[in-house]
Design an enzyme around this catalytic site. Structure first.
Site, PDB file in Angstrom:
ATOM      1  N   ASN A 178      25.380 -35.236  42.205  1.00  0.00           N
ATOM      2  CA  ASN A 178      25.332 -33.756  42.316  1.00  0.00           C
ATOM      3  C   ASN A 178      25.992 -33.259  43.601  1.00  0.00           C
ATOM      4  OD1 ASN A 178      23.139 -34.817  43.806  1.00  0.00           O
ATOM      5  ND2 ASN A 178      21.921 -32.959  43.564  1.00  0.00           N
ATOM      6  N   LEU A 224      12.086 -31.015  44.165  1.00  0.00           N
ATOM      7  CA  LEU A 224      11.988 -30.789  42.721  1.00  0.00           C
ATOM      8  C   LEU A 224      12.113 -32.109  41.987  1.00  0.00           C
ATOM      9  CD1 LEU A 224      14.096 -27.534  42.434  1.00  0.00           C
ATOM     10  CD2 LEU A 224      11.631 -27.768  42.032  1.00  0.00           C
ATOM     11  N   HIS A 279      20.247 -39.723  46.890  1.00  0.00           N
ATOM     12  CA  HIS A 279      21.295 -38.745  47.231  1.00  0.00           C
ATOM     13  C   HIS A 279      21.820 -39.090  48.620  1.00  0.00           C
ATOM     14  CE1 HIS A 279      20.066 -35.913  43.995  1.00  0.00           C
ATOM     15  NE2 HIS A 279      18.891 -36.494  44.184  1.00  0.00           N
ATOM     16  N   HIS A 291      16.813 -35.641  34.834  1.00  0.00           N
ATOM     17  CA  HIS A 291      15.977 -34.725  35.595  1.00  0.00           C
ATOM     18  C   HIS A 291      15.151 -34.003  34.530  1.00  0.00           C
ATOM     19  CE1 HIS A 291      15.036 -32.064  39.095  1.00  0.00           C
ATOM     20  NE2 HIS A 291      14.537 -31.396  38.080  1.00  0.00           N
ATOM     21  N   ARG A 297      24.987 -37.469  49.629  1.00  0.00           N
ATOM     22  CA  ARG A 297      25.926 -36.375  49.967  1.00  0.00           C
ATOM     23  C   ARG A 297      27.322 -36.920  50.275  1.00  0.00           C
ATOM     24  NH1 ARG A 297      21.878 -33.770  47.638  1.00  0.00           N
ATOM     25  NH2 ARG A 297      20.207 -33.169  49.024  1.00  0.00           N
ATOM     26  N   ALA A 316      15.627 -27.645  48.028  1.00  0.00           N
ATOM     27  CA  ALA A 316      14.651 -28.660  47.592  1.00  0.00           C
ATOM     28  C   ALA A 316      15.160 -30.034  47.987  1.00  0.00           C
ATOM     29  CB  ALA A 316      14.487 -28.591  46.085  1.00  0.00           C
ATOM     30  N   HIS A 359      17.355 -44.312  42.685  1.00  0.00           N
ATOM     31  CA  HIS A 359      17.642 -42.863  42.654  1.00  0.00           C
ATOM     32  C   HIS A 359      17.825 -42.366  44.089  1.00  0.00           C
ATOM     33  CE1 HIS A 359      17.012 -38.750  40.704  1.00  0.00           C
ATOM     34  NE2 HIS A 359      17.299 -38.514  41.974  1.00  0.00           N
ATOM     35  N   ASP A 384      14.619 -40.836  45.506  1.00  0.00           N
ATOM     36  CA  ASP A 384      15.092 -39.443  45.463  1.00  0.00           C
ATOM     37  C   ASP A 384      15.205 -38.869  46.875  1.00  0.00           C
ATOM     38  OD1 ASP A 384      16.118 -37.169  44.286  1.00  0.00           O
ATOM     39  OD2 ASP A 384      14.177 -36.292  43.816  1.00  0.00           O
ATOM     40  N   LYS A 444      23.956 -38.986  34.584  1.00  0.00           N
ATOM     41  CA  LYS A 444      22.815 -38.170  35.001  1.00  0.00           C
ATOM     42  C   LYS A 444      22.805 -36.839  34.275  1.00  0.00           C
ATOM     43  CE  LYS A 444      19.298 -36.761  37.353  1.00  0.00           C
ATOM     44  NZ  LYS A 444      18.986 -36.723  38.756  1.00  0.00           N
ATOM     45  N   HIS A 502      12.078 -39.616  38.900  1.00  0.00           N
ATOM     46  CA  HIS A 502      11.086 -39.018  39.817  1.00  0.00           C
ATOM     47  C   HIS A 502       9.927 -38.333  39.092  1.00  0.00           C
ATOM     48  CE1 HIS A 502      13.674 -35.637  38.869  1.00  0.00           C
ATOM     49  NE2 HIS A 502      14.618 -35.979  39.727  1.00  0.00           N
ATOM     50  N   HIS A 546      18.822 -32.561  53.516  1.00  0.00           N
ATOM     51  CA  HIS A 546      19.370 -31.213  53.731  1.00  0.00           C
ATOM     52  C   HIS A 546      19.211 -30.920  55.210  1.00  0.00           C
ATOM     53  CE1 HIS A 546      19.669 -29.882  49.503  1.00  0.00           C
ATOM     54  NE2 HIS A 546      18.548 -30.535  49.304  1.00  0.00           N
TER      55      HIS A 546
HETATM   56  O1  DOR Z   1      14.231 -32.237  45.549  1.00  0.00           O
HETATM   57  C1  DOR Z   1      15.306 -32.498  45.020  1.00  0.00           C
HETATM   58  N1  DOR Z   1      16.448 -32.583  45.733  1.00  0.00           N
HETATM   59  N2  DOR Z   1      15.341 -32.675  43.708  1.00  0.00           N
HETATM   60  C2  DOR Z   1      16.492 -32.824  43.040  1.00  0.00           C
HETATM   61  O2  DOR Z   1      16.448 -32.955  41.849  1.00  0.00           O
HETATM   62  C3  DOR Z   1      17.790 -32.748  43.746  1.00  0.00           C
HETATM   63  C4  DOR Z   1      17.647 -33.080  45.143  1.00  0.00           C
HETATM   64  C5  DOR Z   1      18.854 -32.692  45.985  1.00  0.00           C
HETATM   65  O3  DOR Z   1      19.972 -33.000  45.591  1.00  0.00           O
HETATM   66  O4  DOR Z   1      18.667 -32.097  47.033  1.00  0.00           O
HETATM   67 ZN    ZN Z   2      17.380 -36.596  42.800  1.00  0.00          ZN
END
Ligand code: DOR
Ligand code: ZN
Length: 345
Positions: free
Chosen positions: A41, A219, A15, A136, A17, A263, A13, A247, A99, A174, A251
């Site tokens: 996402n 999250l 991310h 999720h 970007r 988050a 899992h 996860d 997802k 998660h 950011h």
């Molecule tokens: O904390 C999180 N960040 N939880 C998620 O489900 C998405 C993720 C994000 O894409 O930043």
């Molecule tokens: Zn995630």
């Protein structure tokens, strides 16, 4: 023990970007992991096989020379997703899962599912072709306390999904609570869970220690200590239903330290060191390899990696700041240290 050699792990899992951010973060994962399940996402979401294939090429272009990291692509489930798209995904060797985001649950989840019954035919198609559903697992109702959203998701939705789809591989992503740990452990064999490093390391005090701590905001939220302990127990138990998924969710610093902060916790840089700390503390270092490198591929019916990594028991400093495509980013445990590092090569 000063070194620990393991089958190369995978991150189930992640991310990464897009654009400049993607180029900055992929090397951190590729140094440690053989493969990663890539979250869809983006804005707009990666909702079709064509979009997933194009995104995969952009990720591969960010893998440093000499590393053989493989992104395993996923599709973002929307109420417009068709059973045909699922069949295309099943025929595509690069798409590994779909997802499910409840609409509005988290970052870029606006295109997610509002009413689960609307995607029922798509879930049936996924079951027919055995394409895993990654969830999720939170409800978004404003009358449900944010700390209870995962438990209520199980009550209202997951219990029903598990009964309706006995042959659909499902991953509750998660997990953050004892409720989830128990539900998955006692659930059917087609249900598994990923566990992040931050939910194993931190309890919810970390969000408020000496002030408001936006870099510990993710999250689903980090929960009480008793939940953290339940997660450590199942992750280190040797049950094949629980496997590694960071996860890691970068950011920019400014987007987190803001009036409406994003988050996500960036743990990819030292991910294996964080998990090794947790397993060592639990007296279960001998079970780290199965959690990080065996149970994930076994669940996804993929071969385990055939190379290895070595972790060295040495303090390593975590930088105060890292670069996210020209913007400063704050990694998990910024300015502190971790007790393990991954040997080069
Ligand atoms: O904390 C999180 N960040 N939880 C998620 O489900 C998405 C993720 C994000 O894409 O930043
Ligand atoms: Zn995630």
């Amino acid at each position: 023990m000063h070194t620990l050699t393991l089958t190369r792990p995978d991150d189930w899992h992640l991310h990464v970007r897009d654009g400049a951010m993607l180029a900055s973060v992929v090397p951190d994962t590729a140094r440690q992991f053989g493969r990663a399940i890539i979250m869809p996402n983006l804005k707009p979401p990666v909702a079709t096989v064509d979009q997933a294939l194009a995104y995969r090429e952009r990720i591969l272009a960010a893998v440093p020379e000499g590393m053989s990291f493989q992104p395993l692509m996923t599709l973002y489930l929307t109420e417009q997703t068709t059973p045909d798209e699922i069949h295309r995904a099943a025929d595509c060797q690069h798409v590994y899962a779909v997802k499910y985001y409840p609409a509005g649950a988290t970052t870029n989840a606006a295109s997610g599912v509002r009413v689960i019954d609307r995607v029922w035919p798509v879930l049936e198609a996924m079951q027919d072709v055995r394409l895993p559903l990654l969830m999720h697992g939170e409800v978004t109702d404003s009358d449900i306390d944010v700390f209870d959203r995962e438990a209520v998701f199980i009550e209202r939705h997951l219990s029903r999904l598990v009964k309706a789809f006995p042959e659909l591989p499902m991953v509750l992503e998660h997990i953050t609570t004892k409720d989830s740990a128990d539900f998955v452990r006692e659930g059917p064999a087609n249900l598994a869970a990923t566990v992040t490093a931050h939910h194993l390391l931190l309890n919810r005090n970390a969000m408020f220690e000496g002030g408001l701590r936006p870099h510990h905001y993710c999250l689903p939220l980090i929960k009480r200590e008793q939940h953290r302990q339940a997660l450590v127990e199942v992750a280190t138990s040797g049950s094949p239903k629980f496997f590694l998924g960071t996860d890691s969710a970068p950011h920019p610093k400014a987007a987190k330290e803001s009036d409406c902060g994003c988050a996500g916790i960036y743990s990819a840089r030292n991910a294996m060191a964080f998990y090794a700390e947790v397993f060592e503390e639990a007296g279960a270092l001998d079970r780290l390899e199965a959690f990080a490198s065996h149970y994930g591929p076994d669940f996804y019916r993929l071969p385990r990696n055939n190379d290895q990594i070595t972790l060295i028991r040495e303090q390593e400093r975590v930088p105060e700041v890292v670069d996210f495509g020209g913007h400063p980013g704050i990694p998990l445990r910024a300015g502190g240290s971790v007790g393990w590092r991954v040997a080069a090569g």
